[in-house]
Design an enzyme around this catalytic site. Structure first.
Site, PDB file in Angstrom:
ATOM      1  N   HIS A 159       0.845  -1.198   0.000  1.00  0.00           N
ATOM      2  CA  HIS A 159       0.000   0.000   0.000  1.00  0.00           C
ATOM      3  C   HIS A 159       0.876   1.241   0.000  1.00  0.00           C
ATOM      4  O   HIS A 159       1.832   1.328   0.760  1.00  0.00           O
ATOM      5  CB  HIS A 159      -0.921   0.010   1.221  1.00  0.00           C
ATOM      6  CG  HIS A 159      -1.922   1.124   1.155  1.00  0.00           C
ATOM      7  ND1 HIS A 159      -3.121   1.001   0.477  1.00  0.00           N
ATOM      8  CD2 HIS A 159      -1.890   2.386   1.636  1.00  0.00           C
ATOM      9  CE1 HIS A 159      -3.780   2.139   0.569  1.00  0.00           C
ATOM     10  NE2 HIS A 159      -3.056   3.000   1.258  1.00  0.00           N
TER      11      HIS A 159
ATOM     12  N   ASP B 202     -14.871   2.365   6.924  1.00  0.00           N
ATOM     13  CA  ASP B 202     -13.834   3.248   6.375  1.00  0.00           C
ATOM     14  C   ASP B 202     -14.363   4.009   5.169  1.00  0.00           C
ATOM     15  O   ASP B 202     -14.060   5.183   4.982  1.00  0.00           O
ATOM     16  CB  ASP B 202     -12.588   2.444   5.976  1.00  0.00           C
ATOM     17  CG  ASP B 202     -11.580   3.357   5.300  1.00  0.00           C
ATOM     18  OD1 ASP B 202     -11.095   4.286   5.966  1.00  0.00           O
ATOM     19  OD2 ASP B 202     -11.314   3.188   4.100  1.00  0.00           O
TER      20      ASP B 202
ATOM     21  N   ARG C  88     -14.205  12.420   6.124  1.00  0.00           N
ATOM     22  CA  ARG C  88     -12.937  13.108   6.427  1.00  0.00           C
ATOM     23  C   ARG C  88     -12.502  13.980   5.260  1.00  0.00           C
ATOM     24  O   ARG C  88     -11.965  15.067   5.446  1.00  0.00           O
ATOM     25  CB  ARG C  88     -11.856  12.068   6.749  1.00  0.00           C
ATOM     26  CG  ARG C  88     -12.060  11.405   8.100  1.00  0.00           C
ATOM     27  CD  ARG C  88     -11.159  10.206   8.256  1.00  0.00           C
ATOM     28  NE  ARG C  88      -9.773  10.544   8.084  1.00  0.00           N
ATOM     29  CZ  ARG C  88      -8.868   9.746   7.508  1.00  0.00           C
ATOM     30  NH1 ARG C  88      -9.215   8.553   7.058  1.00  0.00           N
ATOM     31  NH2 ARG C  88      -7.630  10.126   7.392  1.00  0.00           N
TER      32      ARG C  88
ATOM     33  N   SER D  59      -7.566   3.796   8.841  1.00  0.00           N
ATOM     34  CA  SER D  59      -8.220   3.706   7.539  1.00  0.00           C
ATOM     35  C   SER D  59      -7.484   2.703   6.638  1.00  0.00           C
ATOM     36  O   SER D  59      -8.083   1.775   6.085  1.00  0.00           O
ATOM     37  CB  SER D  59      -8.228   5.099   6.903  1.00  0.00           C
ATOM     38  OG  SER D  59      -8.530   5.047   5.547  1.00  0.00           O
TER      39      SER D  59
ATOM     40  N   LYS E  14      -8.543  -1.763   5.951  1.00  0.00           N
ATOM     41  CA  LYS E  14      -8.772  -2.372   4.636  1.00  0.00           C
ATOM     42  C   LYS E  14      -7.780  -3.500   4.390  1.00  0.00           C
ATOM     43  O   LYS E  14      -8.128  -4.575   3.925  1.00  0.00           O
ATOM     44  CB  LYS E  14      -8.620  -1.319   3.535  1.00  0.00           C
ATOM     45  CG  LYS E  14      -9.789  -0.368   3.467  1.00  0.00           C
ATOM     46  CD  LYS E  14      -9.552   0.775   2.509  1.00  0.00           C
ATOM     47  CE  LYS E  14      -8.606   1.803   3.060  1.00  0.00           C
ATOM     48  NZ  LYS E  14      -8.719   3.145   2.547  1.00  0.00           N
TER      49      LYS E  14
HETATM   50  N1  URA Z   1      -5.388   6.369   2.178  1.00  0.00           N
HETATM   51  C1  URA Z   1      -6.381   5.761   2.883  1.00  0.00           C
HETATM   52  O1  URA Z   1      -6.858   4.694   2.514  1.00  0.00           O
HETATM   53  N2  URA Z   1      -6.828   6.362   3.992  1.00  0.00           N
HETATM   54  C2  URA Z   1      -6.339   7.537   4.450  1.00  0.00           C
HETATM   55  O2  URA Z   1      -6.785   8.007   5.474  1.00  0.00           O
HETATM   56  C3  URA Z   1      -5.308   8.172   3.712  1.00  0.00           C
HETATM   57  C4  URA Z   1      -4.839   7.560   2.575  1.00  0.00           C
END
Ligand code: URA
Length: 444
Positions: free
Chosen positions: A82, A161, A168, A183, A187
């Site tokens: 990620h 999320d 957000r 967040s 995932k």
């Molecule tokens: N990427 C995400 O999935 N969440 C965040 O809060 C920031 C970047």
């Protein structure tokens, strides 16, 4: 649960109980807590932070809000990567098929462009027909068959999320280390991973530009992953200039395919290989870093990684002809060469300005409903530290029309600074694990 009292408690710097977080997230996901109360609480978190116990409870509640991909009972080694987001960052497009070609399953779940940063889903959807909205069942079947699926956050994975993130985004509550960590990790931890590698960006184009904050973010996410049985490693990589040359959805797909043909720009290949090495090591698919690098290199030079990418495209409804013919991708209506304004050393190629310019050209969203133009963007062939002569071609602008060329030229005038002398920050500066932070700047 009296929500105004929870908001006041957090506002005044106290920790909420884990059961409060669990109930709150459950009720919010079910639509029984209004956005205005959640937004107030999020703002209190931005200012006050979360304790380790609160962050753990929030992350677990977000994971529990949905389903998980599960590979239980299978012998598959499952890894993902990620990135915290950047400009020109098409690493996922190369890395997923490269790692899958080394026998590791990759359920790569990505996002869309956010602010000035690009998103892997938007890049993939530049390929005509490509479908990113696979269900968990479809993704799992494809991973078992081909070794990889390139998907978006399904409605089934961490739905809390999905709602919180949208909230957000419009309430000034993105830039918070605990909220970003919960967040991303909610995932990723729902993907049934054997190991996770994080590409944490630092520099002017990153969401958290300062290296110290980026390292804190990495350490927070690593602690969450490790505590939940998912070995996690992070590399800190430079986002004070775009990664690679191409910036813009279709242009980046073309550059990713060049990379899979072993012809990608050196910085893009370096970051991709470094992350790939970590992925193979984490899941035990290579004996040591040298072995991992050789396996990844062999996947590229043998053509296996490109072939895997073609199979993924075909399986997800895209036109696999794109592998041999970039003309299949959307084409810009107007293209113009950009030349150096003066002689000297390139000091800046400002990624934030480039990313904003892509949004202005129509290649990114200003609101959720915006349709994006995948063809627009830039190919910038210089990097900070390069010497240029006045009038030398250093970039190309891809726009819808001549107005786009004018605004793209103005953006490059601002983004590319040529001076007497330049400063170059290391491409990969730190390696961060659960045991500490290693500086790589000297080593490379
Ligand atoms: N990427 C995400 O999935 N969440 C965040 O809060 C920031 C970047």
């Amino acid at each position: 649960m009296v929500i105004p009292l929870l908001i006041q408690h957090k506002r005044d710097g106290h920790a909420l109980r884990p059961e409060d977080w669990r109930t709150l997230i459950g009720e919010y996901t079910a639509g029984r807590v209004p956005d205005y109360q959640m937004a107030a609480l999020l703002m209190a978190v931005v200012w006050r932070g979360l304790t380790t116990d609160e962050l753990a409870a929030l992350t677990d509640a977000m994971i529990a809000s949905g389903d998980r991909l599960s590979f239980d009972g299978s012998t598959l080694r499952v890894a993902d990567k990620h990135s915290t987001g950047g400009v020109g960052d098409k690493v996922s497009l190369l890395l997923a098929p490269m790692v899958a070609s080394c026998g590791v399953a990759v359920p790569m779940m990505s996002g869309r462009g956010l602010g000035h940063t690009g998103g892997t889903l938007d890049k993939l959807e530049a390929i005509p027909g490509f479908r990113t909205n696979l269900s968990i069942r479809e993704a799992k079947a494809q991973i078992e068959r081909i070794g990889c699926a390139l998907i978006g956050q399904t409605p089934e994975i961490a739905p809390a999320d999905k709602r919180l993130y949208a909230l957000r985004d419009v309430t000034g509550t993105v830039e918070s280390i605990p909220l970003i960590s919960a967040s991303i990790m909610s995932k990723k931890l729902a993907e049934g991973l054997t190991g996770l590698v994080l590409d944490v960006k630092t520099g002017s184009g990153a969401f958290l530009p300062e290296p110290a904050r980026a390292i804190e973010l990495a350490r927070t996410m690593i602690a969450l992953g490790e505590a939940r049985g998912c070995p996690t490693v992070a590399l800190l990589t430079a986002m004070d200039r775009p990664l690679g040359r191409a910036c813009g959805n279709a242009l980046e797909v073309e550059e990713a395919i060049e990379g899979l043909r072993d012809g990608g720009p050196p910085d893009l290949m370096e970051v991709t290989y470094a992350l790939g090495v970590e992925m193979l090591l984490l899941v035990g698919a290579a004996a040591d870093p040298k072995d991992a690098r050789e396996r990844l290199q062999a996947a590229v030079t043998s053509g296996r990684a490109l072939e895997t990418f073609g199979r993924i495209i075909e399986a997800q409804g895209g036109n696999p002809a794109v592998i041999d013919d970039p003309a299949v991708l959307p084409q810009a209506g107007a293209v113009e060469v950009y030349r150096a304004q003066r002689s000297g050393v390139v000091a800046t190629v400002e990624p934030r300005r480039i990313g904003q310019a892509i949004v202005e050209l129509g290649g990114g969203r200003r609101s959720l409903e915006d349709q994006i133009d995948a063809a627009v963007g830039f190919v910038i062939t210089v990097k900070p530290g390069d010497e240029v002569r006045e009038g030398e071609p250093i970039a190309s602008i891809f726009a819808r029309d001549s107005d786009g060329i004018v605004s793209g030229t103005a953006a490059l005038d601002e983004a590319i600074g040529v001076r007497e002398r330049g400063h170059l920050t290391p491409l990969i500066s730190h390696r961060i694990t659960s045991t500490g932070v290693e500086s790589l700047a000297e080593a490379r």
